[in-house]
Structures are given as structure tokens and as C-alpha cells.
Design a protein around this motif. Sequence first.
Motif, PDB file in Angstrom:
ATOM      1  N   TYR A 213      26.352  49.110  44.048  1.00 14.90           N
ATOM      2  CA  TYR A 213      25.500  49.107  42.853  1.00 14.90           C
ATOM      3  C   TYR A 213      25.386  50.515  42.266  1.00 14.90           C
ATOM      4  O   TYR A 213      25.422  50.698  41.053  1.00 14.90           O
ATOM      5  N   VAL A 214      25.233  51.503  43.140  1.00 11.25           N
ATOM      6  CA  VAL A 214      25.118  52.895  42.688  1.00 11.25           C
ATOM      7  C   VAL A 214      26.388  53.308  41.959  1.00 11.25           C
ATOM      8  O   VAL A 214      26.340  53.893  40.871  1.00 11.25           O
ATOM      9  N   GLU A 215      27.532  52.993  42.534  1.00 12.69           N
ATOM     10  CA  GLU A 215      28.814  53.331  41.917  1.00 12.69           C
ATOM     11  C   GLU A 215      28.995  52.595  40.586  1.00 12.69           C
ATOM     12  O   GLU A 215      29.453  53.185  39.603  1.00 12.69           O
ATOM     13  N   MET A 216      28.633  51.317  40.564  1.00 15.33           N
ATOM     14  CA  MET A 216      28.732  50.547  39.317  1.00 15.33           C
ATOM     15  C   MET A 216      27.845  51.148  38.235  1.00 15.33           C
ATOM     16  O   MET A 216      28.260  51.280  37.078  1.00 15.33           O
TER      17      MET A 216
ATOM     18  N   ALA B 236      26.751  54.247  37.960  1.00 14.42           N
ATOM     19  CA  ALA B 236      27.288  55.540  37.523  1.00 14.42           C
ATOM     20  C   ALA B 236      28.487  55.344  36.595  1.00 14.42           C
ATOM     21  O   ALA B 236      28.571  55.991  35.542  1.00 14.42           O
ATOM     22  N   ASN B 237      29.387  54.451  36.975  1.00 18.05           N
ATOM     23  CA  ASN B 237      30.558  54.194  36.134  1.00 18.05           C
ATOM     24  C   ASN B 237      30.174  53.599  34.781  1.00 18.05           C
ATOM     25  O   ASN B 237      30.686  54.016  33.740  1.00 18.05           O
ATOM     26  N   ASP B 238      29.276  52.617  34.795  1.00 20.02           N
ATOM     27  CA  ASP B 238      28.828  52.000  33.543  1.00 20.02           C
ATOM     28  C   ASP B 238      28.147  53.020  32.640  1.00 20.02           C
ATOM     29  O   ASP B 238      28.384  53.051  31.429  1.00 20.02           O
ATOM     30  N   TYR B 239      27.314  53.857  33.229  1.00 12.90           N
ATOM     31  CA  TYR B 239      26.586  54.848  32.438  1.00 12.90           C
ATOM     32  C   TYR B 239      27.551  55.852  31.802  1.00 12.90           C
ATOM     33  O   TYR B 239      27.416  56.184  30.622  1.00 12.90           O
ATOM     34  N   LEU B 240      28.512  56.312  32.579  1.00 14.82           N
ATOM     35  CA  LEU B 240      29.500  57.250  32.037  1.00 14.82           C
ATOM     36  C   LEU B 240      30.318  56.620  30.913  1.00 14.82           C
ATOM     37  O   LEU B 240      30.572  57.255  29.893  1.00 14.82           O
ATOM     38  N   GLN B 241      30.698  55.368  31.091  1.00 10.59           N
ATOM     39  CA  GLN B 241      31.479  54.687  30.059  1.00 10.59           C
ATOM     40  C   GLN B 241      30.661  54.456  28.795  1.00 10.59           C
ATOM     41  O   GLN B 241      31.171  54.596  27.692  1.00 10.59           O
ATOM     42  N   GLU B 242      29.413  54.086  28.957  1.00 11.96           N
ATOM     43  CA  GLU B 242      28.567  53.769  27.802  1.00 11.96           C
ATOM     44  C   GLU B 242      28.096  55.010  27.055  1.00 11.96           C
ATOM     45  O   GLU B 242      28.000  55.000  25.833  1.00 11.96           O
TER      46      GLU B 242
ATOM     47  N   VAL C 242      21.988  57.391  41.827  1.00 11.10           N
ATOM     48  CA  VAL C 242      22.929  57.295  40.707  1.00 11.10           C
ATOM     49  C   VAL C 242      23.137  58.676  40.080  1.00 11.10           C
ATOM     50  O   VAL C 242      24.264  59.067  39.766  1.00 11.10           O
ATOM     51  N   GLN C 243      22.047  59.442  39.923  1.00 10.56           N
ATOM     52  CA  GLN C 243      22.176  60.787  39.357  1.00 10.56           C
ATOM     53  C   GLN C 243      23.045  61.671  40.234  1.00 10.56           C
ATOM     54  O   GLN C 243      23.864  62.443  39.743  1.00 10.56           O
ATOM     55  N   LYS C 244      22.898  61.558  41.537  1.00  7.46           N
ATOM     56  CA  LYS C 244      23.721  62.343  42.456  1.00  7.46           C
ATOM     57  C   LYS C 244      25.194  61.975  42.286  1.00  7.46           C
ATOM     58  O   LYS C 244      26.067  62.850  42.259  1.00  7.46           O
ATOM     59  N   THR C 245      25.470  60.695  42.148  1.00  5.64           N
ATOM     60  CA  THR C 245      26.846  60.237  41.943  1.00  5.64           C
ATOM     61  C   THR C 245      27.393  60.750  40.623  1.00  5.64           C
ATOM     62  O   THR C 245      28.544  61.197  40.542  1.00  5.64           O
ATOM     63  N   LEU C 246      26.575  60.711  39.570  1.00  3.79           N
ATOM     64  CA  LEU C 246      26.997  61.233  38.273  1.00  3.79           C
ATOM     65  C   LEU C 246      27.315  62.724  38.355  1.00  3.79           C
ATOM     66  O   LEU C 246      28.306  63.190  37.782  1.00  3.79           O
ATOM     67  N   THR C 247      26.488  63.462  39.061  1.00  2.00           N
ATOM     68  CA  THR C 247      26.706  64.901  39.219  1.00  2.00           C
ATOM     69  C   THR C 247      28.009  65.173  39.960  1.00  2.00           C
ATOM     70  O   THR C 247      28.787  66.044  39.562  1.00  2.00           O
ATOM     71  N   LEU C 248      28.254  64.427  41.034  1.00  2.00           N
ATOM     72  CA  LEU C 248      29.496  64.598  41.784  1.00  2.00           C
ATOM     73  C   LEU C 248      30.714  64.275  40.921  1.00  2.00           C
ATOM     74  O   LEU C 248      31.708  65.002  40.937  1.00  2.00           O
ATOM     75  N   LYS C 249      30.638  63.193  40.159  1.00  2.00           N
ATOM     76  CA  LYS C 249      31.746  62.821  39.273  1.00  2.00           C
ATOM     77  C   LYS C 249      31.980  63.904  38.217  1.00  2.00           C
ATOM     78  O   LYS C 249      33.114  64.238  37.904  1.00  2.00           O
ATOM     79  N   SER C 250      30.916  64.452  37.682  1.00  2.00           N
ATOM     80  CA  SER C 250      31.025  65.491  36.669  1.00  2.00           C
ATOM     81  C   SER C 250      31.646  66.759  37.252  1.00  2.00           C
ATOM     82  O   SER C 250      32.514  67.383  36.631  1.00  2.00           O
TER      83      SER C 250
END
Length: 86
Positions: free
Chosen positions: A7-10, A12-18, A54-62
Motif C-alpha cells: 500500500y505504501v509503495e502504491m 508513493a507511485n500514485d502520488y508521484l504520477q498524479e 509514504v513520505q519516506k518512500t517519496l523521499t527515497l525515490k526522489s
Amino acid sequence: MTKLSEYVEMAANDYLQETGKDELDAHWIAGFFQDSGVQDDYPRQDLVAFGDMVQKTLTLKSERAGKQTRFQLDKIVHFLRHLRKP
């Protein structure tokens, strides 16, 4: 049942795409938390804690994207310098 990490990965991915942003919006994550089934599958899960994950995942992806971009730019600069040498 979907794992919480999925769910966390989904999210993060959805948020980045949107949005294309790496700073999570509270309203967006609250909607995802409720609409995607996280709240139903994990009734004891705290929204704030989920948002933090989710924020941690977004930060790592960034950070990874930034490193990859710098690496690719360094390769291009190196290639161009190599071409200019006689």
C-alpha cells in the motif's frame, strides 16, 4: 489481503504520477488511505504513521532519481569532453 508495504509503495507511485511532487499532501494521503482499502484492511493503522511511511518512500525515490540524473549527466559531460580532445 494486500501487505501494508505494498500500500505504501502504491501510494508513493500514485502520488508521484498524479502530482510529480515529492512532498506529500495531507488531503491526498487521507483520501488514498480511505479509498484504497488501507483503512479497511488495517483498521488499527494510524493515518499519520501511514503518511510518514509514504513520505519516506517519496523521499527515497526522489533521492534515487537525483543520483541517477547526476550520474547520467556526468556520463554525458565525460563523453563530450572525450570528443573534444584531439
